[in-house]
Scaffold this motif. Sequence first.
Motif, mmCIF file in Angstrom:
data_model
loop_
_atom_site.group_PDB
_atom_site.id
_atom_site.type_symbol
_atom_site.label_atom_id
_atom_site.label_comp_id
_atom_site.label_asym_id
_atom_site.label_seq_id
_atom_site.Cartn_x
_atom_site.Cartn_y
_atom_site.Cartn_z
ATOM 1 N N THR A 264 40.727 46.441 40.284
ATOM 2 C CA THR A 264 41.251 46.337 41.653
ATOM 3 C C THR A 264 41.423 47.693 42.324
ATOM 4 N N ILE A 265 41.175 48.788 41.611
ATOM 5 C CA ILE A 265 41.361 50.112 42.231
ATOM 6 C C ILE A 265 40.116 50.989 42.176
ATOM 7 N N ALA A 266 39.087 50.571 41.437
ATOM 8 C CA ALA A 266 37.880 51.388 41.344
ATOM 9 C C ALA A 266 37.270 51.554 42.731
ATOM 10 N N PRO A 267 36.962 52.784 43.151
ATOM 11 C CA PRO A 267 36.466 53.008 44.510
ATOM 12 C C PRO A 267 35.057 52.467 44.717
ATOM 13 N N ASN A 268 34.805 52.023 45.941
ATOM 14 C CA ASN A 268 33.460 51.633 46.384
ATOM 15 C C ASN A 268 32.881 50.434 45.638
ATOM 16 N N TRP A 269 33.750 49.584 45.092
ATOM 17 C CA TRP A 269 33.246 48.400 44.400
ATOM 18 C C TRP A 269 33.025 47.256 45.386
ATOM 19 N N GLY A 270 34.094 46.874 46.095
ATOM 20 C CA GLY A 270 33.977 45.703 46.956
ATOM 21 C C GLY A 270 34.865 45.794 48.173
ATOM 22 N N THR A 271 34.824 44.744 49.005
ATOM 23 C CA THR A 271 35.645 44.658 50.204
ATOM 24 C C THR A 271 37.088 44.346 49.812
ATOM 25 N N PRO A 272 38.049 44.579 50.722
ATOM 26 C CA PRO A 272 39.440 44.220 50.414
ATOM 27 C C PRO A 272 39.605 42.760 49.997
ATOM 28 N N GLU A 273 38.832 41.864 50.607
ATOM 29 C CA GLU A 273 38.917 40.453 50.236
ATOM 30 C C GLU A 273 38.376 40.216 48.826
ATOM 31 N N GLN A 274 37.299 40.910 48.486
ATOM 32 C CA GLN A 274 36.756 40.790 47.125
ATOM 33 C C GLN A 274 37.763 41.304 46.097
ATOM 34 N N VAL A 275 38.453 42.384 46.424
ATOM 35 C CA VAL A 275 39.440 42.939 45.498
ATOM 36 C C VAL A 275 40.566 41.940 45.272
ATOM 37 N N LYS A 276 41.021 41.298 46.332
ATOM 38 C CA LYS A 276 42.058 40.266 46.189
ATOM 39 C C LYS A 276 41.556 39.105 45.337
ATOM 40 N N ASP A 277 40.309 38.731 45.563
ATOM 41 C CA ASP A 277 39.738 37.636 44.770
ATOM 42 C C ASP A 277 39.664 38.024 43.294
ATOM 43 N N LEU A 278 39.359 39.296 43.014
ATOM 44 C CA LEU A 278 39.329 39.733 41.621
ATOM 45 C C LEU A 278 40.728 39.703 41.015
ATOM 46 N N ALA A 279 41.742 40.044 41.822
ATOM 47 C CA ALA A 279 43.126 39.966 41.335
ATOM 48 C C ALA A 279 43.460 38.532 40.935
ATOM 49 N N LYS A 280 42.958 37.571 41.710
ATOM 50 C CA LYS A 280 43.191 36.161 41.366
ATOM 51 C C LYS A 280 42.504 35.806 40.047
ATOM 52 N N VAL A 281 41.263 36.284 39.888
ATOM 53 C CA VAL A 281 40.532 36.011 38.649
ATOM 54 C C VAL A 281 41.255 36.644 37.467
ATOM 55 N N GLY A 282 41.658 37.917 37.617
ATOM 56 C CA GLY A 282 42.360 38.600 36.533
ATOM 57 C C GLY A 282 43.637 37.878 36.139
ATOM 58 N N LYS A 283 44.369 37.401 37.147
ATOM 59 C CA LYS A 283 45.608 36.662 36.867
ATOM 60 C C LYS A 283 45.315 35.401 36.063
ATOM 61 N N GLU A 284 44.296 34.651 36.476
ATOM 62 C CA GLU A 284 43.954 33.425 35.761
ATOM 63 C C GLU A 284 43.583 33.708 34.316
ATOM 64 N N ILE A 285 42.863 34.792 34.100
ATOM 65 C CA ILE A 285 42.466 35.148 32.733
ATOM 66 C C ILE A 285 43.689 35.481 31.895
ATOM 67 N N VAL A 286 44.582 36.320 32.422
ATOM 68 C CA VAL A 286 45.769 36.730 31.667
ATOM 69 C C VAL A 286 46.661 35.522 31.372
ATOM 70 N N VAL A 287 46.935 34.723 32.395
ATOM 71 C CA VAL A 287 47.861 33.596 32.236
ATOM 72 C C VAL A 287 47.302 32.564 31.256
ATOM 73 N N ASN A 288 46.032 32.204 31.420
ATOM 74 C CA ASN A 288 45.479 31.143 30.581
ATOM 75 C C ASN A 288 45.150 31.599 29.165
ATOM 76 N N SER A 289 44.792 32.870 29.001
ATOM 77 C CA SER A 289 44.584 33.364 27.641
ATOM 78 C C SER A 289 45.920 33.523 26.923
ATOM 79 N N TRP A 290 46.969 33.868 27.668
ATOM 80 C CA TRP A 290 48.299 33.945 27.060
ATOM 81 C C TRP A 290 48.738 32.556 26.580
ATOM 82 N N LYS A 291 48.392 31.541 27.352
ATOM 83 C CA LYS A 291 48.734 30.159 26.981
ATOM 84 C C LYS A 291 47.749 29.579 25.964
ATOM 85 N N LYS A 292 46.647 30.313 25.720
ATOM 86 C CA LYS A 292 45.580 29.868 24.804
ATOM 87 C C LYS A 292 45.051 28.499 25.207
ATOM 88 N N ASP A 293 44.663 28.419 26.473
ATOM 89 C CA ASP A 293 44.198 27.170 27.064
ATOM 90 C C ASP A 293 42.686 27.059 26.894
#
Length: 377
Positions: free
Chosen positions: A328-357
């Motif tokens: 979410t902080i690497a320069p020149n990767w994506g648009t602000p909206e893409q960065v937010k979308d990646l934050a959503k993906v990262g959250k889903e990965i952390v939450v669901n892997s923590w739950k071992k779903d």
Amino acid sequence: MANPKTIQEIQEKLKDRLRGTQYESSHLEPLTGGSSNFVYRMTLSKPLDDDATLIIKHAEAHMAVAPANKLNMSRCQIESTCLTALASFNIQTSIESTPRYTVRVPRFYLCDEKNGDQIIEDLHGGINLKQYFLKDFPSNMQNLSQPNLHILGKALAQYIQAFHLNAQNDRQMRDLVKLNQRMQDIRHETNYDWLLQRIEKYPDILEGSRVIFQEVKKMAVRELHSPDTLVPIHGDYWPGNILLKQGSLQAKSDVDIFVVDWEMAQLGPSAIDHGEMVGEMYCLWFYRKIDAGLWMIQGYADGLGKQTEDQTWRTILQIGVHLLTFGTIAPNWGTPEQVKDLAKVGKEIVVNSWKKDRSWVEGTEFACFFANTSESA
């Protein structure tokens, strides 16, 4: 305290120290890309064997790009010891693959611990793996096949996995990287402290996951307090530290691939290396729709071999952590909206892997990590 030396002062001192040695150089070309050290390509006054150029890395007691950030000079000894220990170690893909990859470290020539200098092999025409895919995309993707990139990802996983397993039983290596406490602290901070900080940056996306993020942080602290469960790791294993020649993936000949920048080698969970590499491969696909990212991820999962469920979940968890902290902080990767979308993906990965779903993971790009998973590896 003396003021940090300028780049020009360092360059002149290096020339003076090299003068009269077999490494005397007619020219030092500053190289970009690193943050901790000053790095130059040396044009030797007299070629050494087949090498007309070499690489010299110079360390100061601070980051090259941020002098206020202090670093331990022991990192020079740690990196040189890793390069020496790994000199005869490589992973070579099957002779049937075209191209055929050999993953190894560059040849190591000299370590001057007193002055913080290292001299290593130069990969002529080299470029890091991230830039290889980003440069001139998509024209440079022609003739790159899914099977070949699967093999490349597999080879990168096999190399670092073999390093983890071999170094785990090497008492000298363990004792040495254990000294790299400062780098271990930096890696922990940039993974797990930053994970919590991302909540403040994206509260509407991440606030509801605060409790799980806090539990992830506690788990990471427990890991550090259980050194017998940790292994020597590279500490900064990502495509930016994988070098190959431009155009080599489209070639029909053998390809040397260098794994560089071992100065962050430390004791840690093996998932730290896996999560960073796979997270960055995923960003290639997520931000730039470069299919090679997914193909390499599939190969990487294959290259890890047999894993327990706990190991697999820990790796997937770390992928999510990396996407949130660095993706979410690497320069020149994506648009602000893409960065937010990646934050959503990262959250889903952390939450669901923590739950071992398992039902969740089967619908993601990371289901491939369970192909070789068993309850006990």
